[in-house]
Scaffold this motif. Structure first.
Motif, PDB file in Angstrom:
ATOM      1  N   ILE A 241       0.830  -1.206   0.000  1.00  0.00           N
ATOM      2  CA  ILE A 241       0.000   0.000   0.000  1.00  0.00           C
ATOM      3  C   ILE A 241       0.866   1.258   0.000  1.00  0.00           C
ATOM      4  O   ILE A 241       0.613   2.205  -0.747  1.00  0.00           O
ATOM      5  CB  ILE A 241      -0.956  -0.009   1.214  1.00  0.00           C
ATOM      6  CG1 ILE A 241      -2.027  -1.096   1.022  1.00  0.00           C
ATOM      7  CG2 ILE A 241      -1.603   1.356   1.418  1.00  0.00           C
ATOM      8  CD1 ILE A 241      -2.899  -1.336   2.233  1.00  0.00           C
ATOM      9  N   SER A 242       1.911   1.254   0.798  1.00  0.00           N
ATOM     10  CA  SER A 242       2.803   2.408   0.880  1.00  0.00           C
ATOM     11  C   SER A 242       3.475   2.685  -0.462  1.00  0.00           C
ATOM     12  O   SER A 242       3.569   3.840  -0.901  1.00  0.00           O
ATOM     13  CB  SER A 242       3.864   2.175   1.952  1.00  0.00           C
ATOM     14  OG  SER A 242       4.807   3.222   1.980  1.00  0.00           O
ATOM     15  N   LEU A 243       3.936   1.637  -1.129  1.00  0.00           N
ATOM     16  CA  LEU A 243       4.607   1.805  -2.418  1.00  0.00           C
ATOM     17  C   LEU A 243       3.648   2.338  -3.479  1.00  0.00           C
ATOM     18  O   LEU A 243       4.006   3.221  -4.269  1.00  0.00           O
ATOM     19  CB  LEU A 243       5.203   0.476  -2.875  1.00  0.00           C
ATOM     20  CG  LEU A 243       6.437  -0.007  -2.102  1.00  0.00           C
ATOM     21  CD1 LEU A 243       6.755  -1.451  -2.450  1.00  0.00           C
ATOM     22  CD2 LEU A 243       7.639   0.886  -2.390  1.00  0.00           C
ATOM     23  N   VAL A 244       2.434   1.812  -3.489  1.00  0.00           N
ATOM     24  CA  VAL A 244       1.482   2.264  -4.510  1.00  0.00           C
ATOM     25  C   VAL A 244       0.979   3.672  -4.194  1.00  0.00           C
ATOM     26  O   VAL A 244       0.688   4.454  -5.111  1.00  0.00           O
ATOM     27  CB  VAL A 244       0.325   1.254  -4.658  1.00  0.00           C
ATOM     28  CG1 VAL A 244      -0.685   1.733  -5.682  1.00  0.00           C
ATOM     29  CG2 VAL A 244       0.870  -0.098  -5.089  1.00  0.00           C
ATOM     30  N   GLU A 245       0.905   4.022  -2.929  1.00  0.00           N
ATOM     31  CA  GLU A 245       0.595   5.412  -2.576  1.00  0.00           C
ATOM     32  C   GLU A 245       1.678   6.349  -3.104  1.00  0.00           C
ATOM     33  O   GLU A 245       1.379   7.459  -3.575  1.00  0.00           O
ATOM     34  CB  GLU A 245       0.455   5.553  -1.059  1.00  0.00           C
ATOM     35  CG  GLU A 245      -0.849   4.989  -0.509  1.00  0.00           C
ATOM     36  CD  GLU A 245      -0.939   5.063   1.001  1.00  0.00           C
ATOM     37  OE1 GLU A 245      -2.069   5.030   1.526  1.00  0.00           O
ATOM     38  OE2 GLU A 245       0.127   5.132   1.665  1.00  0.00           O
ATOM     39  N   LYS A 264      -4.986  -0.090  -8.364  1.00  0.00           N
ATOM     40  CA  LYS A 264      -4.277  -1.085  -7.559  1.00  0.00           C
ATOM     41  C   LYS A 264      -4.382  -0.753  -6.072  1.00  0.00           C
ATOM     42  O   LYS A 264      -4.538  -1.651  -5.227  1.00  0.00           O
ATOM     43  CB  LYS A 264      -2.805  -1.161  -7.981  1.00  0.00           C
ATOM     44  CG  LYS A 264      -2.608  -1.723  -9.373  1.00  0.00           C
ATOM     45  CD  LYS A 264      -3.237  -3.087  -9.506  1.00  0.00           C
ATOM     46  CE  LYS A 264      -3.297  -3.578 -10.930  1.00  0.00           C
ATOM     47  NZ  LYS A 264      -4.036  -4.850 -11.054  1.00  0.00           N
ATOM     48  N   LEU A 265      -4.308   0.519  -5.742  1.00  0.00           N
ATOM     49  CA  LEU A 265      -4.413   0.935  -4.347  1.00  0.00           C
ATOM     50  C   LEU A 265      -5.783   0.584  -3.782  1.00  0.00           C
ATOM     51  O   LEU A 265      -5.885   0.082  -2.648  1.00  0.00           O
ATOM     52  CB  LEU A 265      -4.164   2.439  -4.241  1.00  0.00           C
ATOM     53  CG  LEU A 265      -4.132   3.037  -2.835  1.00  0.00           C
ATOM     54  CD1 LEU A 265      -3.035   2.379  -1.988  1.00  0.00           C
ATOM     55  CD2 LEU A 265      -3.918   4.545  -2.905  1.00  0.00           C
ATOM     56  N   ASP A 266      -6.827   0.798  -4.557  1.00  0.00           N
ATOM     57  CA  ASP A 266      -8.172   0.441  -4.101  1.00  0.00           C
ATOM     58  C   ASP A 266      -8.288  -1.061  -3.840  1.00  0.00           C
ATOM     59  O   ASP A 266      -8.873  -1.487  -2.837  1.00  0.00           O
ATOM     60  CB  ASP A 266      -9.217   0.857  -5.143  1.00  0.00           C
ATOM     61  CG  ASP A 266      -9.438   2.360  -5.191  1.00  0.00           C
ATOM     62  OD1 ASP A 266      -9.041   3.050  -4.230  1.00  0.00           O
ATOM     63  OD2 ASP A 266     -10.004   2.840  -6.191  1.00  0.00           O
ATOM     64  N   ALA A 267      -7.725  -1.864  -4.740  1.00  0.00           N
ATOM     65  CA  ALA A 267      -7.783  -3.325  -4.580  1.00  0.00           C
ATOM     66  C   ALA A 267      -7.045  -3.764  -3.323  1.00  0.00           C
ATOM     67  O   ALA A 267      -7.511  -4.648  -2.585  1.00  0.00           O
ATOM     68  CB  ALA A 267      -7.183  -4.000  -5.811  1.00  0.00           C
ATOM     69  N   MET A 268      -5.905  -3.146  -3.055  1.00  0.00           N
ATOM     70  CA  MET A 268      -5.116  -3.508  -1.875  1.00  0.00           C
ATOM     71  C   MET A 268      -5.834  -3.115  -0.586  1.00  0.00           C
ATOM     72  O   MET A 268      -5.864  -3.887   0.390  1.00  0.00           O
ATOM     73  CB  MET A 268      -3.740  -2.838  -1.949  1.00  0.00           C
ATOM     74  CG  MET A 268      -2.858  -3.396  -3.050  1.00  0.00           C
ATOM     75  SD  MET A 268      -1.322  -2.441  -3.246  1.00  0.00           S
ATOM     76  CE  MET A 268      -0.647  -3.218  -4.720  1.00  0.00           C
TER      77      MET A 268
END
Length: 276
Positions: A241-245, A264-268
């Motif tokens: 989550i941190s990386l995709v943020e 991708k962030l929503d899915a995570m």
């Protein structure tokens, strides 16, 4: 910015050199896409189709611009179609790139091949063809690099080879043994050998599709879903989550890469909520 591109295109057209005219049109398409004008960008790519002849122009374009920036406009058009929700058109363009552009492109120009296939790989993965994407990337990029330059060779995109192959492997199968998952998890949690190595690549690759931080986030997410222990799963999931943020923040000026990262962030986060 759009007016500057139009003026550049017109000057290149008047100059009469198809190499530079094609590059000018490709730059216009990229600029329109970066501004979120995907429909207009696709119209420009259609114009490129009528003037681009890979058999006659590929070598000269690579000589002038280091890679075939005109052919790469088709790669960008995959993203434009995806952004507009036109999955079928995106997949048809992927097939065109794989069947018509890639076989006629210089196999020694690994960076060009990487750029041509980057959006293709993600589009195939997102539509259930991760195995095809893996085999394509392995044969046309990784194996070709080894064949022409050896294991010790160098190319700008080489650091991305391993993360992409692992991302695709985690997407296409779930039978990795525990030792393999543990080894990959240790790598993913080693900040110096994981995300810190890719900071300088973030925007250059995001211009073609997903940013490296999004790729690394997907790797962590795939590993998190395979963890038996809650603590390890939560650590990897939070890192994903941190990386995709970071990817979302870094790609604010690149609409498609930003859109991809947000999805991708929503899915995570949805997965995280299900695990609570």
């Amino acid at each position: 910015e759009k007016d500057l591109c139009k003026n550049f295109v017109e000057q290149a057209r008047l100059n009469g050199d198809p190499i530079h005219y094609g590059r000018a049109l490709a730059m216009e398409a990229e600029t329109l896409g970066r501004l979120g004008n995907f429909e207009q960008a696709l119209e420009v790519v259609e114009r490129i189709k009528f003037i681009y002849n890979i058999n006659k122009q590929h070598a000269a374009i690579c000589k002038a611009y280091a890679s075939d920036r005109v052919a790469q406009s088709f790669c960008h058009s995959v993203n434009f179609n995806n952004a507009l929700g036109r999955t079928r058109a995106a997949l048809e363009t992927c097939n065109y790139i794989v069947e018509e552009i890639v076989p006629k492109s210089d196999p020694k120009n690994i960076h060009n091949m990487f750029c041509l296939l980057y959006a293709v790989i993600f589009t195939l993965k997102e539509n259930g063809f991760a195995l095809k994407a893996h085999n394509l990337f392995q044969s046309r990029v990784v194996n070709s690099f080894k064949d022409h330059f050896g294991e010790g060779g160098s190319t700008y995109s080489k650091p991305m080879f391993r993360p992409i192959l692992i991302m695709l492997d985690l997407e296409m199968r779930d039978d990795q043994d525990a030792n393999e998952i543990d080894e990959l998890s240790s790598w993913a949690l080693d900040e110096d050998n994981f995300e810190k190595k890719f900071v300088s690549y973030e925007i250059s690759f995001a211009a073609f599709c997903a940013s490296p931080m999004a790729v690394l986030g997907e790797v962590c997410f795939g590993l998190a879903k395979r963890q038996g222990e809650t603590e390890n799963r939560n650590i990897l999931l939070q890192k994903a989550i941190s990386l995709v943020e970071q990817s979302v923040a870094n790609t604010a000026s690149l609409p498609y890469a930003n859109m991809y990262a947000k999805e991708k962030l929503d899915a995570m986060k949805n997965f995280q909520n299900e695990c609570i």
